[in-house]
Design an enzyme around this catalytic site. Structure first.
Site, PDB file in Angstrom:
ATOM      1  N   CYS A 163      69.336  20.543  41.121  1.00  0.00           N
ATOM      2  CA  CYS A 163      70.544  20.506  41.939  1.00  0.00           C
ATOM      3  C   CYS A 163      70.425  21.306  43.226  1.00  0.00           C
ATOM      4  O   CYS A 163      71.311  21.239  44.081  1.00  0.00           O
ATOM      5  CB  CYS A 163      71.737  20.996  41.125  1.00  0.00           C
ATOM      6  SG  CYS A 163      71.998  20.002  39.638  1.00  0.00           S
ATOM      7  N   HIS A 303      78.398  27.250  44.607  1.00  0.00           N
ATOM      8  CA  HIS A 303      77.803  26.226  43.750  1.00  0.00           C
ATOM      9  C   HIS A 303      78.891  25.681  42.833  1.00  0.00           C
ATOM     10  O   HIS A 303      79.028  24.472  42.690  1.00  0.00           O
ATOM     11  CB  HIS A 303      76.644  26.814  42.956  1.00  0.00           C
ATOM     12  CG  HIS A 303      75.922  25.808  42.118  1.00  0.00           C
ATOM     13  ND1 HIS A 303      75.360  24.673  42.655  1.00  0.00           N
ATOM     14  CD2 HIS A 303      75.672  25.758  40.780  1.00  0.00           C
ATOM     15  CE1 HIS A 303      74.786  23.969  41.695  1.00  0.00           C
ATOM     16  NE2 HIS A 303      74.969  24.595  40.550  1.00  0.00           N
ATOM     17  N   GLU A 314      78.133  33.351  39.242  1.00  0.00           N
ATOM     18  CA  GLU A 314      78.104  33.283  40.699  1.00  0.00           C
ATOM     19  C   GLU A 314      79.057  34.296  41.329  1.00  0.00           C
ATOM     20  O   GLU A 314      78.715  34.930  42.337  1.00  0.00           O
ATOM     21  CB  GLU A 314      78.450  31.876  41.176  1.00  0.00           C
ATOM     22  CG  GLU A 314      78.270  31.700  42.675  1.00  0.00           C
ATOM     23  CD  GLU A 314      78.432  30.268  43.148  1.00  0.00           C
ATOM     24  OE1 GLU A 314      78.145  29.997  44.333  1.00  0.00           O
ATOM     25  OE2 GLU A 314      78.841  29.401  42.332  1.00  0.00           O
ATOM     26  N   LYS A 335      83.012  20.923  45.027  1.00  0.00           N
ATOM     27  CA  LYS A 335      82.730  20.070  43.869  1.00  0.00           C
ATOM     28  C   LYS A 335      84.009  19.737  43.095  1.00  0.00           C
ATOM     29  O   LYS A 335      84.019  18.777  42.311  1.00  0.00           O
ATOM     30  CB  LYS A 335      81.729  20.737  42.929  1.00  0.00           C
ATOM     31  CG  LYS A 335      80.296  20.783  43.454  1.00  0.00           C
ATOM     32  CD  LYS A 335      79.355  21.343  42.403  1.00  0.00           C
ATOM     33  CE  LYS A 335      77.909  21.410  42.898  1.00  0.00           C
ATOM     34  NZ  LYS A 335      77.701  22.499  43.871  1.00  0.00           N
ATOM     35  N   HIS A 340      79.784  16.754  41.154  1.00  0.00           N
ATOM     36  CA  HIS A 340      78.478  17.370  41.372  1.00  0.00           C
ATOM     37  C   HIS A 340      77.471  16.280  41.702  1.00  0.00           C
ATOM     38  O   HIS A 340      77.104  15.476  40.847  1.00  0.00           O
ATOM     39  CB  HIS A 340      78.066  18.139  40.111  1.00  0.00           C
ATOM     40  CG  HIS A 340      76.864  19.001  40.281  1.00  0.00           C
ATOM     41  ND1 HIS A 340      76.128  19.032  41.442  1.00  0.00           N
ATOM     42  CD2 HIS A 340      76.260  19.878  39.427  1.00  0.00           C
ATOM     43  CE1 HIS A 340      75.128  19.887  41.294  1.00  0.00           C
ATOM     44  NE2 HIS A 340      75.186  20.408  40.091  1.00  0.00           N
ATOM     45  N   PHE A 401      68.887  23.432  37.462  1.00  0.00           N
ATOM     46  CA  PHE A 401      68.218  23.612  36.174  1.00  0.00           C
ATOM     47  C   PHE A 401      66.770  24.035  36.410  1.00  0.00           C
ATOM     48  O   PHE A 401      66.093  23.509  37.292  1.00  0.00           O
ATOM     49  CB  PHE A 401      68.248  22.313  35.369  1.00  0.00           C
ATOM     50  CG  PHE A 401      69.586  21.954  34.785  1.00  0.00           C
ATOM     51  CD1 PHE A 401      70.643  22.844  34.796  1.00  0.00           C
ATOM     52  CD2 PHE A 401      69.789  20.706  34.214  1.00  0.00           C
ATOM     53  CE1 PHE A 401      71.875  22.510  34.253  1.00  0.00           C
ATOM     54  CE2 PHE A 401      71.015  20.354  33.664  1.00  0.00           C
ATOM     55  CZ  PHE A 401      72.051  21.260  33.684  1.00  0.00           C
TER      56      PHE A 401
END
Length: 414
Positions: A163, A303, A314, A335, A340, A401
């Site tokens: 991502c 994010h 975060e 998002k 996403h 990831f």
């Protein structure tokens, strides 16, 4: 070192099929989530996604050409064409040998892979595969098609970091120009994995929201009742250009890239470091390259995927980097509106930052209903409505990831 500016923007997203429509969708607080139409998802745990609406590839590509490329490449061509046109670049006003393309995807042609393998499995064992199977599937092919379409012969490749992919693509393109190895770079990312394999795979990981009764409010970053991310699809492109080159051709300059950072969590294949260590380090790295202090940042595009662990980690990282200034910042997760976009998330969120810097408006985080006591209540998440604010510089975070982290800082050009 050369200065790098942004001279063109293109986007096709779940809330708008052009860059301007996307920005207006963000300001309006539009949710792109709805029931899946691209395949029959009635038996899946998650039956909704943020799809691109009303997309007909033959409106942009020759019908024969459209059949030879996966949906993710179709979307990449659309956003890059818009950005190139917006920047006003062509083979006559740039050196093709010093104009490159770095274009990413987190997964690439998953739909093509699924279709070809399923067709083979249903057959008699005779290997009848489409001759375009491999070229349609590989995730570097979007960069190749963009370069061939426009005759750009400079650096050309894909960056993949789940991502974080398209943010890494922007950072790599920035460095090529900064180091004098290119004059112009077409950079961005594309993703289109709203298909059986994509949704089932993320369902198996328990990563997706299962709020099938209310999909438009399912992406709930920083809400106490968040239950996973909402898958999105789309593409975004930025034209990066060396400052003096842009000035010589009379280009409109929309913002300047100040710096970028890249780190690893080195912790877990899918979960973030619980204290946000990788996120903390990557924001510090981007500030260091930019030669900026934490107080120079006015907005952070988070994010913020709407996962239970990621949102907390975060915010811990932001408090660790920005200290008391964290409470002066506006922060938001777009998002909540787009879902996403996986490998394309970074670039469309960088585009949101560019617009925030240009227009002095912070886009909101929608779908906030219940405060999470695990989050600092003094942080300004810009819930529900955009906020007017002088945005001298904005930072965009993307994490993938594998523990991949990337941050990019854009600032007003002067």
């Amino acid at each position: 070192m050369k200065r790098v500016v942004i001279t063109g923007i293109g986007a096709i997203t779940p809330i708008g099929n052009t860059a301007e429509a996307y920005w207006q969708g963000l300001l309006a607080g539009t949710s792109g989530a709805d029931g899946i139409t691209l395949f029959d998802a009635s038996k899946f745990k998650t039956q909704f996604a943020c799809e691109v609406k009303g997309f007909d590839p033959v409106a942009y590509l020759d019908r024969k050409e459209a059949r030879k490329v996966d949906r993710f490449t179709q979307l990449a061509i659309v956003s890059s064409d818009e950005a190139i046109k917006h920047a006003g670049i062509n083979k006559d006003n740039v050196n093709p040998d010093r104009t490159g393309v770095i274009f990413s995807s987190g997964i690439g042609g998953l739909l093509t892979f699924q279709e070809e393998v399923m067709a083979y499995a249903k057959g008699d064992g005779t290997p009848r595969f489409n001759p375009f199977f491999i070229p349609k599937m590989i995730l570097d092919i979007a960069a190749g098609h963009i370069s061939m379409r426009h005759g750009f012969r400079g650096p050309n490749f894909a960056v993949v970091s789940a991502c974080a992919s398209s943010t890494h693509a922007l950072i790599e393109a920035f460095h090529y120009i900064k180091l004098g190895k290119a004059d112009v770079m077409v950079a961005g990312g594309s993703e289109a994995v709203v298909c059986d394999a994509g949704v089932a795979g993320f369902n198996a990981m328990k990563a997706l929201s299962e709020r099938n009764d209310d999909p438009k409010t399912a992406s709930r970053p920083f809400d106490k009742d968040r239950d996973g991310f909402v898958m999105g699809e789309g593409s975004g492109t930025l034209i990066l250009e060396e400052l003096e080159h842009a000035k010589r051709r009379g280009a409109t300059i929309y913002a300047e890239i100040a710096g970028g950072g890249a780190t690893a969590d080195a912790y877990h294949i899918t979960a973030p470091h619980p204290e946000g260590l990788g996120a903390l380090n990557v924001m510090r790295a981007s500030l260091e390259e930019a030669g900026m202090q934490p107080d120079d940042i006015d907005y952070i595009n988070l994010h913020g995927t709407s996962t239970p662990l990621g949102d907390i980690a975060e915010t811990k990282a932001i408090l660790g980097v920005f200290g008391e200034h964290a409470y002066n910042l506006n922060i938001s997760s777009t998002k909540s509106m787009t879902g996403h976009l996986l490998g394309a998330a970074g670039v469309i969120e960088a585009i949101a930052c560019v617009n925030a810097v240009m227009h002095d408006v912070v886009p909101p985080t929608i779908n906030h209903f219940t405060d999470d006591e695990a989050l600092d209540p003094k942080l300004n998440f810009t819930f529900w409505k955009p906020q007017q604010k002088i945005v001298r510089a904005a930072l965009s975070n993307t994490f993938g990831f594998g523990g991949h982290n990337a941050s990019l800082i854009v600032k007003k050009y002067s």
